[in-house]
Design an enzyme around this catalytic site. Sequence first.
Site, PDB file in Angstrom:
ATOM      1  N   SER A 129       0.929  -1.068   0.000  1.00  0.00           N
ATOM      2  CA  SER A 129       0.093   0.135  -0.059  1.00  0.00           C
ATOM      3  C   SER A 129       1.030   1.334  -0.040  1.00  0.00           C
ATOM      4  O   SER A 129       0.424   2.342  -0.275  1.00  0.00           O
ATOM      5  CB  SER A 129      -0.942   0.009   1.277  1.00  0.00           C
ATOM      6  N   HIS A 133      -1.625  -2.609  -6.781  1.00  0.00           N
ATOM      7  CA  HIS A 133      -2.301  -2.335  -5.528  1.00  0.00           C
ATOM      8  C   HIS A 133      -3.600  -2.712  -5.657  1.00  0.00           C
ATOM      9  O   HIS A 133      -4.579  -2.022  -6.328  1.00  0.00           O
ATOM     10  CB  HIS A 133      -2.295  -0.998  -5.521  1.00  0.00           C
ATOM     11  N   GLU A 136      -4.587  -0.355  -8.873  1.00  0.00           N
ATOM     12  CA  GLU A 136      -3.572   0.818  -8.994  1.00  0.00           C
ATOM     13  C   GLU A 136      -2.012   0.283  -9.350  1.00  0.00           C
ATOM     14  O   GLU A 136      -1.445  -0.615  -8.768  1.00  0.00           O
ATOM     15  CB  GLU A 136      -3.396   1.618  -7.858  1.00  0.00           C
ATOM     16  N   ASN A 141      -3.530   6.482  -1.779  1.00  0.00           N
ATOM     17  CA  ASN A 141      -3.334   7.024  -0.290  1.00  0.00           C
ATOM     18  C   ASN A 141      -2.839   8.318  -0.309  1.00  0.00           C
ATOM     19  O   ASN A 141      -2.790   8.790   0.778  1.00  0.00           O
ATOM     20  CB  ASN A 141      -2.399   5.827   0.109  1.00  0.00           C
TER      21      ASN A 141
HETATM   22  N1  LIG Z   1      -5.762  -5.095   4.003  1.00  0.00           N
HETATM   23  C1  LIG Z   1      -5.897  -4.006   2.993  1.00  0.00           C
HETATM   24  O1  LIG Z   1      -7.024  -3.287   2.959  1.00  0.00           O
HETATM   25  C2  LIG Z   1      -5.144  -3.957   1.787  1.00  0.00           C
HETATM   26  C3  LIG Z   1      -5.147  -3.051   0.739  1.00  0.00           C
HETATM   27  C4  LIG Z   1      -4.408  -2.800  -0.195  1.00  0.00           C
HETATM   28  C5  LIG Z   1      -3.120  -3.350  -0.113  1.00  0.00           C
HETATM   29  N2  LIG Z   1      -2.566  -4.145   1.027  1.00  0.00           N
HETATM   30  C6  LIG Z   1      -1.290  -4.675   1.290  1.00  0.00           C
HETATM   31  O2  LIG Z   1      -1.428  -5.884   1.099  1.00  0.00           O
HETATM   32  C7  LIG Z   1      -0.482  -6.569   1.993  1.00  0.00           C
HETATM   33  C8  LIG Z   1      -0.915  -7.700   2.857  1.00  0.00           C
HETATM   34  O3  LIG Z   1      -1.714  -7.077   3.882  1.00  0.00           O
HETATM   35  P1  LIG Z   1      -3.225  -7.804   4.568  1.00  0.00           P
HETATM   36  O4  LIG Z   1      -4.051  -6.905   4.938  1.00  0.00           O
HETATM   37  O5  LIG Z   1      -3.489  -9.027   3.447  1.00  0.00           O
HETATM   38  O6  LIG Z   1      -2.022  -8.503   5.664  1.00  0.00           O
HETATM   39  P2  LIG Z   1      -2.250  -9.831   6.470  1.00  0.00           P
HETATM   40  O7  LIG Z   1      -1.786  -9.495   7.969  1.00  0.00           O
HETATM   41  O8  LIG Z   1      -3.869 -10.001   6.487  1.00  0.00           O
HETATM   42  O9  LIG Z   1      -1.587 -10.855   5.838  1.00  0.00           O
HETATM   43  C9  LIG Z   1      -0.117 -10.986   5.695  1.00  0.00           C
HETATM   44  C10 LIG Z   1       0.322 -12.405   5.544  1.00  0.00           C
HETATM   45  O10 LIG Z   1       1.635 -12.373   5.090  1.00  0.00           O
HETATM   46  C11 LIG Z   1       2.057 -13.667   5.704  1.00  0.00           C
HETATM   47  N3  LIG Z   1       3.604 -13.660   5.751  1.00  0.00           N
HETATM   48  C12 LIG Z   1       4.269 -12.911   6.767  1.00  0.00           C
HETATM   49  N4  LIG Z   1       5.615 -12.911   6.537  1.00  0.00           N
HETATM   50  C13 LIG Z   1       5.671 -13.947   5.499  1.00  0.00           C
HETATM   51  C14 LIG Z   1       6.751 -14.375   4.712  1.00  0.00           C
HETATM   52  N5  LIG Z   1       7.900 -14.219   5.087  1.00  0.00           N
HETATM   53  N6  LIG Z   1       6.451 -15.403   3.643  1.00  0.00           N
HETATM   54  C15 LIG Z   1       5.008 -15.616   3.340  1.00  0.00           C
HETATM   55  N7  LIG Z   1       4.314 -14.967   3.943  1.00  0.00           N
HETATM   56  C16 LIG Z   1       4.547 -14.343   4.972  1.00  0.00           C
HETATM   57  C17 LIG Z   1       1.348 -13.586   7.233  1.00  0.00           C
HETATM   58  O11 LIG Z   1       1.612 -14.854   8.080  1.00  0.00           O
HETATM   59  C18 LIG Z   1      -0.004 -13.203   6.820  1.00  0.00           C
HETATM   60  O12 LIG Z   1      -0.841 -14.430   6.675  1.00  0.00           O
HETATM   61  C19 LIG Z   1       0.437  -5.649   2.676  1.00  0.00           C
HETATM   62  O13 LIG Z   1       1.618  -5.173   1.944  1.00  0.00           O
HETATM   63  C20 LIG Z   1      -0.609  -4.221   2.739  1.00  0.00           C
HETATM   64  O14 LIG Z   1      -0.198  -2.973   2.584  1.00  0.00           O
HETATM   65  C21 LIG Z   1      -3.741  -4.242   2.246  1.00  0.00           C
END
Ligand SMILES: NC(=O)c1ccc[n+]([C@@H]2O[C@H](COP(=O)([O-])OP(=O)(O)OC[C@H]3O[C@@H](n4cnc5c(N)ncnc54)[C@H](O)[C@@H]3O)[C@@H](O)[C@H]2O)c1
Length: 297
Positions: free
Chosen positions: A119, A140, A152, A190
Site C-alpha cells: 500500500s 495495488h 492501481e 493513499n
Molecule cells: N488489507 C488491506 O485493506 C490492503 C489493501 C491494499 C493493499 N494491502 C497490502 O497488502 C499486503 C498484505 O496485507 P494484508 O492486509 O493481507 O495482511 P495480513 O496481515 O492479513 O496478511 C499478511 C500475511 O503474510 C504472511 N507472511 C508474513 N511473512 C511472510 C513470509 N516471509 N512469507 C510468506 N508469508 C508471510 C502472514 O503470515 C500473513 O498471513 C500489505 O502489503 C498491505 O499493505 C492491504
Amino acid sequence: MIKKVSVIGAGTMGNGIAHVFAQNNFEVNLIDVNEAQLRKALQNIAKNFDRQVSKGTITEAVKKEALAHISTFTSLKEGVQDADIVIEAATENTDLKLKIFKEIDEAAPASAILVSNTSSISITKIASVTKRAEKVIGMHFMNPVPVMKLVEVINGFLTDASVTQTIIALSKQLGKVPCVVNDYPGFIANKILMPMINEAIYSLYEGIAGVEEIDTIMKLGMAHPMGPFQLADFIGLDVCLSILHVLQAGFGNPKYAPCPLLVNMVTAGKLGVKTSEGFYTYTPGSKDLVVSRQFIK
Ligand SMILES: NC(=O)c1ccc[n+]([C@@H]2O[C@H](COP(=O)([O-])OP(=O)(O)OC[C@H]3O[C@@H](n4cnc5c(N)ncnc54)[C@H](O)[C@@H]3O)[C@@H](O)[C@H]2O)c1
C-alpha cells in the site's frame, strides 16, 4: 503468456488475489510461512465462493474448478520455482518485503515478473534488491479483492514499458480496471485518501463536528459510500498512521503530519474494526454503526 501465479502471503489480500486468479482459470500457488494461515485461507476462499454461488454470480461447478486451481506451500522456494508471475501480499513491513524479494529473485524463473501489492512501500526500493528491477512492478489491489474493480498499477523507476503493458492486460483479464501511476510515496490512492482521513480526524479533534456529522456530510454531500471515519476503521487506524508517516517522510511536507488524536488512538490499541473499536464500536453479527462512547457529546 501468464498461466502460473504464485501469491505470497495468505492473509486478507493474498486470499482475495488467489480467489480472483483461480476464478479466471490461472494455476495459483498460495504461499505463507504459517501453515494454519494457509488452512484458514482455503476455508475463507471457499466461503467467499459460496457467497458468490448463493448470489447466483457463479455456479457450483465454477467454484469447484476454481478451488482445484489453488495449491498451498509453506516453502517460498518450492512455491515460486515455476511461476510466470509472483505477487507478494505479505505483511506491510519494509525489511520483510526486501528479504522476500531477494528470495523470490533467486528462486523464481528469470523470466518471471515480480509484483508487490504494497500500500505504501516504494516499488523502486523493492526492485533495488533484485537483479531484475525492470521486471518489478506494483499491483495495488483493493480490499475486498473479488469485489473491488480498481488495480492501481505502480511503475517503479526502472520498470520496463512491456512489463506495464503485460500487467494492464492481466488486470483486464481478471475483470479489473487498471490505472497506471508512478512510484512516489502513497502512489495516488493513499496520497489523496490519507490526507482526507487525517483532515476528518483533525476536524473532530478541533471540535468542529462529531463523527456521525462528518461521515454523513461526506456520504450524502460527496456521494462517498462510506464516511472517512468508517473507512479509516475498516482500513485499520494503525495502517492509516503508518501510511501518513510514509507520506510525511517521503515528501518532507508537514501537511502530512498525523493528527495527535490518531496517534493516541493507535497507542491505546483502538485500531478500528479489527479491535472492535475505533471511531465506532463493532459488535459481531451487527451491521449498525455505533459511535464510540468517547466521541458521543
Ligand atoms: N488489507 C488491506 O485493506 C490492503 C489493501 C491494499 C493493499 N494491502 C497490502 O497488502 C499486503 C498484505 O496485507 P494484508 O492486509 O493481507 O495482511 P495480513 O496481515 O492479513 O496478511 C499478511 C500475511 O503474510 C504472511 N507472511 C508474513 N511473512 C511472510 C513470509 N516471509 N512469507 C510468506 N508469508 C508471510 C502472514 O503470515 C500473513 O498471513 C500489505 O502489503 C498491505 O499493505 C492491504
